[in-house]
Design a protein around this motif. Structure first.
Motif, PDB file in Angstrom:
ATOM      1  N   TYR A  98       0.832  -1.211   0.000  1.00 21.54           N
ATOM      2  CA  TYR A  98       0.000   0.000   0.000  1.00 21.54           C
ATOM      3  C   TYR A  98       0.864   1.257   0.000  1.00 21.54           C
ATOM      4  O   TYR A  98       0.681   2.160  -0.835  1.00 21.54           O
ATOM      5  N   ALA A  99       1.818   1.317   0.933  1.00 25.17           N
ATOM      6  CA  ALA A  99       2.592   2.545   1.114  1.00 25.17           C
ATOM      7  C   ALA A  99       3.846   2.592   0.248  1.00 25.17           C
ATOM      8  O   ALA A  99       4.120   3.596  -0.414  1.00 25.17           O
ATOM      9  N   ASP A 100       4.627   1.513   0.261  1.00 25.94           N
ATOM     10  CA  ASP A 100       5.949   1.548  -0.366  1.00 25.94           C
ATOM     11  C   ASP A 100       5.919   1.253  -1.858  1.00 25.94           C
ATOM     12  O   ASP A 100       6.748   1.777  -2.607  1.00 25.94           O
ATOM     13  N   VAL A 101       5.003   0.404  -2.293  1.00 19.59           N
ATOM     14  CA  VAL A 101       4.953   0.023  -3.711  1.00 19.59           C
ATOM     15  C   VAL A 101       3.963   0.891  -4.474  1.00 19.59           C
ATOM     16  O   VAL A 101       4.285   1.449  -5.526  1.00 19.59           O
ATOM     17  N   LEU A 102       2.761   1.034  -3.934  1.00 20.98           N
ATOM     18  CA  LEU A 102       1.742   1.813  -4.632  1.00 20.98           C
ATOM     19  C   LEU A 102       1.819   3.297  -4.311  1.00 20.98           C
ATOM     20  O   LEU A 102       1.184   4.116  -4.978  1.00 20.98           O
ATOM     21  N   GLY A 103       2.592   3.660  -3.282  1.00 21.44           N
ATOM     22  CA  GLY A 103       2.800   5.070  -2.954  1.00 21.44           C
ATOM     23  C   GLY A 103       1.580   5.763  -2.395  1.00 21.44           C
ATOM     24  O   GLY A 103       1.453   6.994  -2.496  1.00 21.44           O
ATOM     25  N   LEU A 104       0.675   5.015  -1.782  1.00 21.71           N
ATOM     26  CA  LEU A 104      -0.525   5.620  -1.200  1.00 21.71           C
ATOM     27  C   LEU A 104      -0.183   6.217   0.164  1.00 21.71           C
ATOM     28  O   LEU A 104       0.520   5.606   0.960  1.00 21.71           O
ATOM     29  N   GLU A 105      -0.676   7.395   0.423  1.00 20.81           N
ATOM     30  CA  GLU A 105      -0.314   8.105   1.645  1.00 20.81           C
ATOM     31  C   GLU A 105      -1.085   7.554   2.845  1.00 20.81           C
ATOM     32  O   GLU A 105      -2.264   7.225   2.754  1.00 20.81           O
ATOM     33  N   ALA A 122      -5.334  -4.697  -4.052  1.00 19.35           N
ATOM     34  CA  ALA A 122      -5.861  -5.494  -5.165  1.00 19.35           C
ATOM     35  C   ALA A 122      -6.049  -4.628  -6.406  1.00 19.35           C
ATOM     36  O   ALA A 122      -5.668  -5.017  -7.516  1.00 19.35           O
ATOM     37  N   ASP A 123      -6.613  -3.431  -6.231  1.00 25.36           N
ATOM     38  CA  ASP A 123      -6.833  -2.536  -7.368  1.00 25.36           C
ATOM     39  C   ASP A 123      -5.508  -2.049  -7.956  1.00 25.36           C
ATOM     40  O   ASP A 123      -5.368  -1.927  -9.180  1.00 25.36           O
ATOM     41  N   GLY A 124      -4.532  -1.776  -7.078  1.00 20.63           N
ATOM     42  CA  GLY A 124      -3.262  -1.244  -7.548  1.00 20.63           C
ATOM     43  C   GLY A 124      -2.402  -2.257  -8.273  1.00 20.63           C
ATOM     44  O   GLY A 124      -1.647  -1.902  -9.184  1.00 20.63           O
ATOM     45  N   LEU A 125      -2.525  -3.528  -7.875  1.00 20.04           N
ATOM     46  CA  LEU A 125      -1.718  -4.567  -8.516  1.00 20.04           C
ATOM     47  C   LEU A 125      -2.344  -5.093  -9.801  1.00 20.04           C
ATOM     48  O   LEU A 125      -1.645  -5.643 -10.659  1.00 20.04           O
ATOM     49  N   SER A 131      -2.485 -10.636  -9.095  1.00 23.86           N
ATOM     50  CA  SER A 131      -3.689 -10.778  -8.280  1.00 23.86           C
ATOM     51  C   SER A 131      -3.318 -10.901  -6.811  1.00 23.86           C
ATOM     52  O   SER A 131      -2.382 -11.620  -6.457  1.00 23.86           O
ATOM     53  N   ALA A 132      -4.058 -10.200  -5.972  1.00 22.52           N
ATOM     54  CA  ALA A 132      -3.900 -10.313  -4.530  1.00 22.52           C
ATOM     55  C   ALA A 132      -4.945 -11.293  -4.018  1.00 22.52           C
ATOM     56  O   ALA A 132      -6.141 -11.101  -4.232  1.00 22.52           O
ATOM     57  N   LEU A 133      -4.494 -12.343  -3.353  1.00 20.21           N
ATOM     58  CA  LEU A 133      -5.417 -13.331  -2.796  1.00 20.21           C
ATOM     59  C   LEU A 133      -5.761 -12.937  -1.362  1.00 20.21           C
ATOM     60  O   LEU A 133      -5.660 -11.773  -0.989  1.00 20.21           O
ATOM     61  N   ASN A 134      -6.176 -13.864  -0.551  1.00 13.10           N
ATOM     62  CA  ASN A 134      -6.632 -13.523   0.796  1.00 13.10           C
ATOM     63  C   ASN A 134      -5.517 -12.986   1.679  1.00 13.10           C
ATOM     64  O   ASN A 134      -4.347 -13.318   1.507  1.00 13.10           O
ATOM     65  N   ARG A 135      -5.927 -12.170   2.671  1.00 11.30           N
ATOM     66  CA  ARG A 135      -5.003 -11.702   3.708  1.00 11.30           C
ATOM     67  C   ARG A 135      -4.992 -12.701   4.860  1.00 11.30           C
ATOM     68  O   ARG A 135      -6.000 -13.315   5.172  1.00 11.30           O
ATOM     69  N   ALA A 136      -3.839 -12.820   5.502  1.00  7.69           N
ATOM     70  CA  ALA A 136      -3.731 -13.668   6.691  1.00  7.69           C
ATOM     71  C   ALA A 136      -4.180 -12.910   7.930  1.00  7.69           C
ATOM     72  O   ALA A 136      -4.153 -11.674   7.967  1.00  7.69           O
TER      73      ALA A 136
END
Length: 308
Positions: A98-105, A122-125, A131-136
């Motif tokens: 979220y922060a480091d790859v997609l640069g979202l504040e 998921a939207d950014g990738l 594809s982003a699958l489930n979160r742990a």
């Protein structure tokens, strides 16, 4: 992005969305349901990454897949390998993406909720063909941990109660944790009085200070094996001061669509096993007892009833 990649990405998201609710499905995956496919698993360095990656790799192999580990230099390299179709699947952390790859504040006054982070990731990738699958359940953030004796004394089970405790609380912070920014500053903003004038200790020794009785509470990684080994208790961040950073599986979208449905179902069921408590136990076995990550992974899967 080409129309083909867009369609594949949308189809993969629909596939994942359709089975997200089935991650705890009691029906085990058949031992041969992944037979005939190769799964290239990208692996970042570090003992925790190794053991988490090994759990997925061992599960795929048990379901009949041919698994190839693809060592990478770091998490960015894992993502790049999957994007470039040099690997099929790997683990990452939603907050990092979220922060480091997609640069979202990240708004320090209102950190995003876990579901917000997951949707944004998921939207950014998706345009990258990933594809982003489930979160742990495992949330890899720094946690305030205390001795049981201290918590009984101040009657605290969450950070609000700890910050408002009338009786004094002795805090320890590593020299690397006492800057003008970082988690301690975020916590103090939301919980005034928390970590007020902590004792400075050598980096990495703050949890030992709690174990030895030199402090009541300290800050440590959620997956720290010392929390498990020293019998310390993590407190609930009841105001959500720390942005979430849950472990998440990322996969090449074209691979997801070409693989049997059992691949995503099995991946999500393995992900559901990854809790804070289990990660600490696995890290303790690998980092403190010298166990091999693959052995720990096999033991973690035993009795989980994932493969029939």
């Amino acid at each position: 992005m080409t129309p083909r990649v867009l369609l594949l990405s949308l189809a993969a998201l629909a596939l994942v969305a359709g089975i997200v609710g089935c991650s705890d499905d009691p029906e085990p995956i058949g031992a041969g349901e992944l037979a005939g496919i190769n799964v290239r698993v990208a692996q970042a360095p570090g003992p925790e990454n190794r053991v988490l990656t090994a759990i997925y790799a061992e599960a795929y192999a048990a379901a009949g897949a041919v698994v190839e580990l693809e060592p990478q230099t770091g998490p960015d390299a894992v993502l790049q390998a999957i994007t470039d179709d040099q690997a099929d699947v790997g683990i990452d952390f939603a907050g990092r993406l979220y922060a480091d790859v997609l640069g979202l504040e990240l708004d320090p006054d209102r950190p995003p909720a876990r579901v917000e982070v997951a949707r944004a990731v998921a939207d950014g990738l998706m345009p990258r063909g990933v594809s982003a699958l489930n979160r742990a359940p495992y949330n890899a953030v720094d946690r305030v941990v205390c001795s049981g004796e201290a918590l009984r004394r101040v009657r605290a089970t969450n950070l609000s109660q700890l910050a408002a405790a009338i009786r004094p609380v002795r805090y320890a912070a590593g020299a690397d944790q006492r800057g003008d920014d970082g988690v301690l500053v975020d916590l103090a903003r939301v919980y005034p009085g928390l970590f007020d004038d902590p004792s400075g200790v050598a980096p990495g020794t703050q949890l030992a200070a709690v174990r030895d009785g030199a402090a009541d509470c300290a800050l440590g990684p959620a997956g720290s094996p010392q929390i498990e080994r020293f019998g310390l208790l993590p407190l609930v961040d009841d105001e959500g001061a720390t942005p979430p950073n849950q472990e998440i599986v990322i996969a090449n979208t074209e691979f997801v669509l070409s693989a049997p449905d059992a691949f995503v179902r099995l991946t999500n069921r393995v992900t559901a096993l990854i809790t804070d408590e289990r990660v600490r136990r696995w890290n303790s076995a690998v980092q403190l007892d010298g166990a091999e990550p693959e052995d720990v992974a096999r033991q973690a899967l035993e009795g989980a009833d994932l493969i029939s």
